[in-house]
Enzyme design. Sequence first.
Site, PDB file in Angstrom:
ATOM      1  N   ARG A  63       0.822  -1.239   0.060  1.00 55.27           N
ATOM      2  CA  ARG A  63      -0.051   0.200  -0.017  1.00 55.27           C
ATOM      3  C   ARG A  63       0.791   1.423   0.015  1.00 55.27           C
ATOM      4  NH1 ARG A  63      -1.629   1.668   4.397  1.00 55.27           N
ATOM      5  NH2 ARG A  63      -2.320  -0.138   5.102  1.00 55.27           N
ATOM      6  N   TYR A 116     -14.725  18.162 -14.932  1.00 53.86           N
ATOM      7  CA  TYR A 116     -15.138  16.859 -14.930  1.00 53.86           C
ATOM      8  C   TYR A 116     -16.205  16.693 -13.534  1.00 53.86           C
ATOM      9  CZ  TYR A 116     -15.420  11.745 -14.122  1.00 53.86           C
ATOM     10  OH  TYR A 116     -16.066  10.521 -13.870  1.00 53.86           O
ATOM     11  N   ASP A 193      -5.479  19.214 -14.189  1.00 49.89           N
ATOM     12  CA  ASP A 193      -6.088  17.768 -14.467  1.00 49.89           C
ATOM     13  C   ASP A 193      -5.726  17.972 -16.093  1.00 49.89           C
ATOM     14  OD1 ASP A 193      -7.542  15.851 -15.792  1.00 49.89           O
ATOM     15  OD2 ASP A 193      -9.179  15.852 -14.468  1.00 49.89           O
ATOM     16  N   LYS A 218      -8.022   7.036 -18.944  1.00 47.50           N
ATOM     17  CA  LYS A 218      -8.261   7.422 -20.447  1.00 47.50           C
ATOM     18  C   LYS A 218      -6.947   7.368 -21.369  1.00 47.50           C
ATOM     19  CE  LYS A 218     -11.973   8.771 -18.202  1.00 47.50           C
ATOM     20  NZ  LYS A 218     -12.003   9.869 -17.560  1.00 47.50           N
TER      21      LYS A 218
HETATM   22  C1  LIG Z   1     -12.466  10.573 -16.192  1.00 47.75           C
HETATM   23  C2  LIG Z   1     -12.060  11.500 -15.677  1.00 47.75           C
HETATM   24  C3  LIG Z   1     -11.383  11.891 -14.431  1.00 47.75           C
HETATM   25  C4  LIG Z   1     -11.654  10.692 -13.530  1.00 47.75           C
HETATM   26  O1  LIG Z   1     -11.025   9.734 -13.688  1.00 47.75           O
HETATM   27  P1  LIG Z   1     -11.473   8.209 -13.285  1.00 47.75           P
HETATM   28  O2  LIG Z   1     -10.120   7.292 -13.546  1.00 47.75           O
HETATM   29  O3  LIG Z   1     -12.563   8.048 -13.831  1.00 47.75           O
HETATM   30  O4  LIG Z   1     -11.514   8.062 -11.466  1.00 47.75           O
HETATM   31  C5  LIG Z   1     -10.869  13.072 -14.054  1.00 47.75           C
HETATM   32  N1  LIG Z   1     -10.936  14.104 -14.893  1.00 47.75           N
HETATM   33  C6  LIG Z   1     -11.110  14.107 -16.054  1.00 47.75           C
HETATM   34  C7  LIG Z   1     -11.152  15.223 -16.948  1.00 47.75           C
HETATM   35  C8  LIG Z   1     -11.862  12.786 -16.646  1.00 47.75           C
HETATM   36  O5  LIG Z   1     -12.186  12.716 -17.798  1.00 47.75           O
END
Ligand SMILES: *Cc1c(COP(=O)(O)O)cnc(C)c1O
Length: 401
Positions: A63, A116, A193, A218
């Site tokens: 962890r 998001y 992000d 993604k």
């Molecule tokens: C999908 C997404 C997230 C969240 O990520 P997860 O892996 O689904 O927890 C955060 N920011 C953006 C821009 C996203 O497209």
Amino acid sequence: MTSEPSSDAAPGTAARALSPATLAVTAGRPPHAPQAPVNPPVVLSSTYVSTGTPAPGDLLYTRNGTETWSAFEDALATLEHAELPALVTGSGMAAIAAALSLVPPGGRVVLPRHSYQMTRALVDDLRTRAGLDVDLVDIAATDATLAAVRGAADGRAADMLWVESPTNPMLEVADLPALVEGARTAGALVVVDNTFATPLGQQPLVLGADVVVHSVTKYLAGHSDVVLGAAVTSDPELRARLHTYRTVHGAVAGPWEVWLALRGLRTLALRVERSQANALELARRLAAHPDVQEVRHPGLPGDPGHERAARLMSGFGSVLGVRPRGGAAGADAVVDAVRLWVPATSLGGVESCLERRRRFSTESPTVPEDLLRLAVGVEDAEDLWADLDQALQQAARTTSD
Ligand SMILES: *Cc1c(COP(=O)(O)O)cnc(C)c1O
């Protein structure tokens, strides 16, 4: 980067000079030693042999950290030009939660109104539970955003500026260098992000941002087969806090998921290049389609984000916002009529997906009801176009009946 990038490079070449497409292939590999594996091994062990007082960086308990994470963490840090290894987390949201924990209790965060939807949901939760003060802004409006960061309205400066660019799903493009400089001058931490742009499109840490977060789910992993996140910083103190957050909150990644993500990362440049080219071509054609009202994509010369994206990013991303004629019913009819496109949420996989965003009650009410988010994949552009075209025509027929 704490690992030796030079061991990844051909003799006589400096790793820093390699292009991102090359680094995506070379970073986070074992050194070129006789009998060494080309890929880092997956280690399945929850604990490590150790006695006495652990030294910093010792492998102890999974962890806290494991070598299966390190390979991916080194590779992502290399791509983001971070001085320290990234921190992989169990999801993008886990990385986002860790980054938001850097705001002190009762502190203020300035956030794009179209960030998001689960980031906004988390910030809302922190507002009620931890007294977080939240200021939603149009992140494309640089002066207004920086005025909010300085606390122009009430004299109270923000602790953190959260940036998403391009935004999900409205694809607004932020003036990242100006925002980073202005927010840092005002004493705010800047978190970006970088999920939509990927480190190939922009490198916020180079501009002076404090932390970058990713939904590794993604583009980085790229095959819609894992849920994973990461936070990246060059600041040792911030990294230590993020690391502690990950350890004590326990949203950690499984070794197989991280191995899959590193495997996916190897082809990042190829996938992004192809999906971006597809997206631009589809955006152009959709903009001229009789059954389409509006197309949002930073690659279109008339798009509000075009000039900025052309100046600040390499590539325009692989996501489109499309408003078909016929309102929300028309948009739903398009989703029902596609055969090749996958009606599904998410993005960044090799397969093209689409959805009407406002089907989620948690999506921002300022997102149009009829907005389809198209996450373009790497299929043949003509096949994608043929399917969209027939779906738009069929939807136009059914909604005009
Ligand atoms: C999908 C997404 C997230 C969240 O990520 P997860 O892996 O689904 O927890 C955060 N920011 C953006 C821009 C996203 O497209």
